[in-house]
Write an enzyme that holds these catalytic residues in place. Structure first.
Site, PDB file in Angstrom:
ATOM      1  CG  HIS A   1      -1.892  -1.100   1.259  1.00 50.54           C
ATOM      2  ND1 HIS A   1      -3.151  -0.998   0.705  1.00 50.54           N
ATOM      3  CD2 HIS A   1      -1.800  -2.369   1.732  1.00 50.54           C
ATOM      4  CE1 HIS A   1      -3.793  -2.150   0.852  1.00 50.54           C
ATOM      5  NE2 HIS A   1      -2.989  -3.002   1.476  1.00 50.54           N
ATOM      6  CG  LEU A   2       3.268   2.449  -2.856  1.00 53.24           C
ATOM      7  CD1 LEU A   2       3.792   2.660  -4.270  1.00 53.24           C
ATOM      8  CD2 LEU A   2       4.409   2.481  -1.853  1.00 53.24           C
TER       9      LEU A   2
ATOM     10  CG  ASP B   1      -5.675  -5.545  -0.259  1.00 56.99           C
ATOM     11  OD1 ASP B   1      -6.116  -6.516   0.358  1.00 56.99           O
ATOM     12  OD2 ASP B   1      -4.777  -4.822   0.164  1.00 56.99           O
TER      13      ASP B   1
ATOM     14  CG  ASN C   1      -8.797  -7.005   7.783  1.00 57.28           C
ATOM     15  OD1 ASN C   1      -9.026  -8.204   7.912  1.00 57.28           O
ATOM     16  ND2 ASN C   1      -9.636  -6.176   7.198  1.00 57.28           N
TER      17      ASN C   1
ATOM     18  CG  ASP D   1      -1.407  -6.278   3.817  1.00 57.69           C
ATOM     19  OD1 ASP D   1      -1.623  -5.249   3.144  1.00 57.69           O
ATOM     20  OD2 ASP D   1      -2.239  -6.743   4.623  1.00 57.69           O
TER      21      ASP D   1
ATOM     22  CG  PHE E   1      -7.624  -3.671  10.459  1.00 53.51           C
ATOM     23  CD1 PHE E   1      -7.547  -4.715  11.358  1.00 53.51           C
ATOM     24  CD2 PHE E   1      -8.874  -3.105  10.200  1.00 53.51           C
ATOM     25  CE1 PHE E   1      -8.697  -5.195  11.994  1.00 53.51           C
ATOM     26  CE2 PHE E   1     -10.022  -3.575  10.830  1.00 53.51           C
ATOM     27  CZ  PHE E   1      -9.935  -4.621  11.730  1.00 53.51           C
ATOM     28  N   GLY E   2      -3.217  -2.840  10.100  1.00 56.82           N
ATOM     29  CA  GLY E   2      -2.060  -2.924   9.211  1.00 56.82           C
ATOM     30  C   GLY E   2      -0.752  -2.470   9.808  1.00 56.82           C
TER      31      GLY E   2
HETATM   32 ZN   LIG Z   1      -5.958  -6.822   2.353  1.00 50.74          ZN
END
Ligand SMILES: [Zn+2]
Length: 437
Positions: free
Chosen positions: A74-75, A164, A290, A317, A335-336
């Site tokens: 994820h950018l 996503d 997540n 992720d 989340f993350g």
């Molecule tokens: Zn995901």
């Protein structure tokens, strides 16, 4: 050194000497020299035509691998530059040993239209020191209701479609998406989460969720969608890749389906094997992801799935969030966790050194040949003529994770202070060193 990209002079040459060359695409594992002329891998005979003296890189005791690919990153541009920009995310990738990253579409605006894809690609060319490949959304606004213009996204150059962060709940909508994706030859990636089963769950539903009084996110919430995807992959005869698999049941479903020849695959993130839900008892939001951290039995099943090839791709992720966003109550935190700068060290340490689940060749294959094949991209090999993306890895280097030194704009990691064995020490993109330890 600071990671930055630049053009290399035509006629320049580099020799990477005396490294252990591991090139799964060519089934090659031997000590030798690797030659780069201009921005491509070359044969020795090409060197004699060069006037200038080649640059030499000593790779004694290092592994010389094709540039690694992380297909789940994820950018946060456009929209959330306080968490990460394309430039800072690319620097984090380079520092982690990655020459190609695939970015997810949950930006603002979301990457559900060709102009946002064009913007991301332009921004990547202008500012990123590694290759950045965008995905497009499956549904408009990631709402799961109306399909995004999948044909136009394909024309705009996405390498896959995915919602996503979200998951299309309507199976008929998902079926149409898979059918369109098949028509335009794009793989479908899916974040597997049944919203009704998961509800407002924030941690794995089990002993710790009960003890701590936190809403549970049951493994069945993932498995129901993995099963749905297996059925749709069969029905539509098209590939569906299940992202960040976390549960033993998902591994079992994917294993059975692959044995029957269904076009289904799964990926693993390091936190799901390095940690279990026991870690959430301190309410530290750096353990909130997540899908959530699960039980030891689930982590063991993921390891078994990696060993037998059921789970074929490793990814981070990478999900940057600013400190002020994570420093709230557990229920309210996003989340993350970030992952680009720790994933290779964690997987080397856990899969190769500690558990002996796979060898170095397979680990590199899961980061190169496997994602390149799935996404149908021209990368992940040291073949003569291929673009010279290379990762030099010191498999024995012992180091300590220091979140304060991350290249990423965010530092939300549960691994700060962890001692790991093995890391990337140099990252070369198109023949140019973009990062060096
Ligand atoms: Zn995901």
């Amino acid at each position: 050194m600071k990671a930055e990209r630049g053009t290399i002079l035509p006629g320049s040459a580099t020799i990477i000497r005396n490294g252990r060359i591991i090139d799964p695409a060519n089934k090659r594992d031997e000590v030798g020299d690797l030659l780069i002329v201009d921005w491509k891998f070359a044969e020795g005979s090409q060197l004699s035509t060069k006037k200038s003296q080649p640059e030499e890189i000593d790779a004694t005791n290092l592994i010389v691998a094709p540039g690694l690919i992380d297909m789940h990153v994820h950018l946060r541009e456009p929209g959330f530059a306080q968490k990460e920009t394309i430039a800072s995310g690319a620097r984090a990738a380079a520092a982690g040993g990655f020459t190609t990253i695939v970015c997810m579409p949950n930006t603002s605006p979301p990457a559900d239209n060709p102009s946002t894809i064009a913007w991301i690609k332009d921004r990547a060319v202008e500012t990123a020191c590694v290759n950045v490949l965008p995905t497009g959304a499956i549904s408009r606004n990631l709402s799961g209701e109306e399909l995004a213009p999948i044909g136009l996204l394909a024309q705009a150059g996405v390498v896959a479609i995915t919602d996503d962060g979200h998951c299309v709940q309507n199976n008929a909508v998902m079926r149409r998406a898979v059918e369109y994706a098949r028509m335009v030859n794009l793989p479908v990636l899916d974040h597997c989460q049944d919203y009704n089963l998961v509800g407002n769950g924030v941690v794995h539903e089990g002993y710790w969720s009960t003890l701590l009084g936190l809403p549970g996110w049951p493994a069945a919430g993932e498995e129901a969608i993995v099963m749905r995807n297996i059925l749709l992959a069969e029905l539509c005869d098209h590939h569906i890749h299940c992202q960040h698999i976390s549960s033993a049941g998902s591994v079992r479903l994917i294993r059975e389906a692959r044995a029957r020849g269904v076009k289904i695959s799964g990926e693993v993130c390091p936190h799901h094997i390095a940690l279990t839900d026991e870690a959430v008892q301190n309410f530290d939001t750096n353990y909130k992801m997540n899908p959530p951290l699960r039980s030891q039995a689930d982590a063991d099943a993921l390891l078994a799935g990696i060993s037998d090839g059921t789970l074929s791709i490793l990814a981070s992720d990478h999900a940057p969030h600013a400190d002020f966003e994570k420093e709230v109550e557990f229920d309210a935190a996003p989340f993350g966790v970030v992952g680009l700068e720790t994933e290779l060290g964690l997987f080397l340490d856990l899969l190769v050194h500690k558990h002996g689940k796979i060898g170095m060749m397979r680990l590199i294959e899961m980061y190169t040949v496997e994602p390149a094949k799935l996404l149908k991209i021209d990368a992940g090999t040291l073949s003569v003529g291929a673009t010279a993306d290379v990762t030099l890895i010191d498999p024995q280097l012992e180091w300590t994770v220091c979140a304060g030194e991350f290249q990423s704009a965010s530092h939300n990691t549960p691994f700060d202070g962890w001692k790991l064995k093995g890391r990337a020490v140099r990252t070369i993109v198109g023949g140019k060193t973009v990062w060096k330890l």
